[in-house]
Design a protein around this motif. Sequence first.
Motif, PDB file in Angstrom:
ATOM      1  N   CYS A  32       0.839  -1.200   0.000  1.00 14.15           N
ATOM      2  CA  CYS A  32       0.000   0.000   0.000  1.00 14.15           C
ATOM      3  C   CYS A  32       0.871   1.246   0.000  1.00 14.15           C
ATOM      4  O   CYS A  32       1.964   1.262   0.563  1.00 14.15           O
ATOM      5  CB  CYS A  32      -0.903   0.036   1.224  1.00 14.15           C
ATOM      6  SG  CYS A  32      -2.077  -1.315   1.303  1.00 14.15           S
ATOM      7  N   LEU A  33       0.354   2.304  -0.587  1.00 18.07           N
ATOM      8  CA  LEU A  33       0.992   3.609  -0.589  1.00 18.07           C
ATOM      9  C   LEU A  33       0.230   4.491   0.385  1.00 18.07           C
ATOM     10  O   LEU A  33      -0.972   4.708   0.217  1.00 18.07           O
ATOM     11  CB  LEU A  33       0.966   4.215  -1.991  1.00 18.07           C
ATOM     12  CG  LEU A  33       1.568   5.596  -2.158  1.00 18.07           C
ATOM     13  CD1 LEU A  33       3.073   5.534  -1.938  1.00 18.07           C
ATOM     14  CD2 LEU A  33       1.270   6.142  -3.546  1.00 18.07           C
ATOM     15  N   LYS A  34       0.906   4.963   1.413  1.00 12.07           N
ATOM     16  CA  LYS A  34       0.303   5.845   2.407  1.00 12.07           C
ATOM     17  C   LYS A  34       0.637   7.272   2.012  1.00 12.07           C
ATOM     18  O   LYS A  34       1.785   7.701   2.092  1.00 12.07           O
ATOM     19  CB  LYS A  34       0.848   5.533   3.795  1.00 12.07           C
ATOM     20  CG  LYS A  34       0.318   6.423   4.875  1.00 12.07           C
ATOM     21  CD  LYS A  34       0.938   6.050   6.208  1.00 12.07           C
ATOM     22  CE  LYS A  34       0.543   7.018   7.281  1.00 12.07           C
ATOM     23  NZ  LYS A  34       1.205   6.693   8.545  1.00 12.07           N
ATOM     24  N   VAL A  35      -0.360   8.029   1.558  1.00 13.48           N
ATOM     25  CA  VAL A  35      -0.164   9.384   1.070  1.00 13.48           C
ATOM     26  C   VAL A  35      -0.554  10.365   2.176  1.00 13.48           C
ATOM     27  O   VAL A  35      -1.656  10.299   2.719  1.00 13.48           O
ATOM     28  CB  VAL A  35      -1.014   9.648  -0.189  1.00 13.48           C
ATOM     29  CG1 VAL A  35      -0.806  11.058  -0.702  1.00 13.48           C
ATOM     30  CG2 VAL A  35      -0.693   8.632  -1.263  1.00 13.48           C
ATOM     31  N   ILE A  36       0.379  11.276   2.502  1.00 12.27           N
ATOM     32  CA  ILE A  36       0.130  12.299   3.514  1.00 12.27           C
ATOM     33  C   ILE A  36      -0.449  13.518   2.811  1.00 12.27           C
ATOM     34  O   ILE A  36       0.165  14.065   1.891  1.00 12.27           O
ATOM     35  CB  ILE A  36       1.436  12.681   4.252  1.00 12.27           C
ATOM     36  CG1 ILE A  36       2.190  11.447   4.717  1.00 12.27           C
ATOM     37  CG2 ILE A  36       1.146  13.649   5.372  1.00 12.27           C
ATOM     38  CD1 ILE A  36       1.454  10.599   5.703  1.00 12.27           C
ATOM     39  N   GLU A  37      -1.623  13.950   3.251  1.00 15.93           N
ATOM     40  CA  GLU A  37      -2.276  15.103   2.653  1.00 15.93           C
ATOM     41  C   GLU A  37      -2.011  16.355   3.487  1.00 15.93           C
ATOM     42  O   GLU A  37      -1.514  16.271   4.608  1.00 15.93           O
ATOM     43  CB  GLU A  37      -3.782  14.844   2.564  1.00 15.93           C
ATOM     44  CG  GLU A  37      -4.117  13.672   1.667  1.00 15.93           C
ATOM     45  CD  GLU A  37      -5.581  13.301   1.726  1.00 15.93           C
ATOM     46  OE1 GLU A  37      -6.295  13.786   2.624  1.00 15.93           O
ATOM     47  OE2 GLU A  37      -6.011  12.518   0.879  1.00 15.93           O
ATOM     48  N   MET A  38      -2.358  17.465   2.930  1.00 13.81           N
ATOM     49  CA  MET A  38      -2.184  18.730   3.651  1.00 13.81           C
ATOM     50  C   MET A  38      -3.095  18.752   4.882  1.00 13.81           C
ATOM     51  O   MET A  38      -4.151  18.145   4.902  1.00 13.81           O
ATOM     52  CB  MET A  38      -2.514  19.912   2.737  1.00 13.81           C
ATOM     53  CG  MET A  38      -1.556  20.059   1.579  1.00 13.81           C
ATOM     54  SD  MET A  38      -1.970  21.436   0.539  1.00 13.81           S
ATOM     55  CE  MET A  38      -1.364  22.779   1.521  1.00 13.81           C
ATOM     56  N   PHE A  39      -2.678  19.471   5.880  1.00 10.14           N
ATOM     57  CA  PHE A  39      -3.417  19.669   7.122  1.00 10.14           C
ATOM     58  C   PHE A  39      -3.588  18.379   7.912  1.00 10.14           C
ATOM     59  O   PHE A  39      -4.568  18.196   8.626  1.00 10.14           O
ATOM     60  CB  PHE A  39      -4.778  20.324   6.866  1.00 10.14           C
ATOM     61  CG  PHE A  39      -4.676  21.592   6.077  1.00 10.14           C
ATOM     62  CD1 PHE A  39      -4.059  22.703   6.610  1.00 10.14           C
ATOM     63  CD2 PHE A  39      -5.176  21.676   4.785  1.00 10.14           C
ATOM     64  CE1 PHE A  39      -3.953  23.872   5.887  1.00 10.14           C
ATOM     65  CE2 PHE A  39      -5.081  22.834   4.063  1.00 10.14           C
ATOM     66  CZ  PHE A  39      -4.464  23.944   4.605  1.00 10.14           C
ATOM     67  N   GLY A  40      -2.651  17.454   7.779  1.00 14.34           N
ATOM     68  CA  GLY A  40      -2.629  16.265   8.623  1.00 14.34           C
ATOM     69  C   GLY A  40      -3.449  15.087   8.174  1.00 14.34           C
ATOM     70  O   GLY A  40      -3.505  14.087   8.868  1.00 14.34           O
ATOM     71  N   GLY A  41      -4.090  15.140   7.041  1.00 12.57           N
ATOM     72  CA  GLY A  41      -4.862  14.003   6.561  1.00 12.57           C
ATOM     73  C   GLY A  41      -3.987  12.976   5.867  1.00 12.57           C
ATOM     74  O   GLY A  41      -2.840  13.244   5.514  1.00 12.57           O
ATOM     75  N   GLU A  42      -4.499  11.800   5.691  1.00 13.47           N
ATOM     76  CA  GLU A  42      -3.784  10.743   4.982  1.00 13.47           C
ATOM     77  C   GLU A  42      -4.785   9.774   4.381  1.00 13.47           C
ATOM     78  O   GLU A  42      -5.912   9.649   4.845  1.00 13.47           O
ATOM     79  CB  GLU A  42      -2.821   9.997   5.898  1.00 13.47           C
ATOM     80  CG  GLU A  42      -3.481   9.293   7.040  1.00 13.47           C
ATOM     81  CD  GLU A  42      -2.486   8.675   8.002  1.00 13.47           C
ATOM     82  OE1 GLU A  42      -2.840   7.655   8.588  1.00 13.47           O
ATOM     83  OE2 GLU A  42      -1.382   9.209   8.165  1.00 13.47           O
TER      84      GLU A  42
END
Length: 89
Positions: A32-42
């Motif tokens: 799996c690819l764990k993508v970190i989004e802006m403002f702390g989301g993933e």
Amino acid sequence: MRILALAILAIATVSATPSARAQTYNPNYPVCLKVIEMFGGEHYECAYTSLAQCAQAASGLPAQCIVNPFYAGATAPPGGRDRRYRRDY
């Protein structure tokens, strides 16, 4: 009137909170690819068959590759290979 306004506010607050997803990991892929989004989301994208394939997709992104803990294809056959049988003479 206040009770109605508070009830509407409470319903709006509860419906605005993000709900948990039912299934984060796809059990059909081992990586799996764990993508970190802006403002702390993933979020997770489980669509890779190898760590090398995932690493190429993660290149240049704020992301990391992880092994899928719910991969369904990783089951071992029952009984195992370490079992030793006694020969009958």
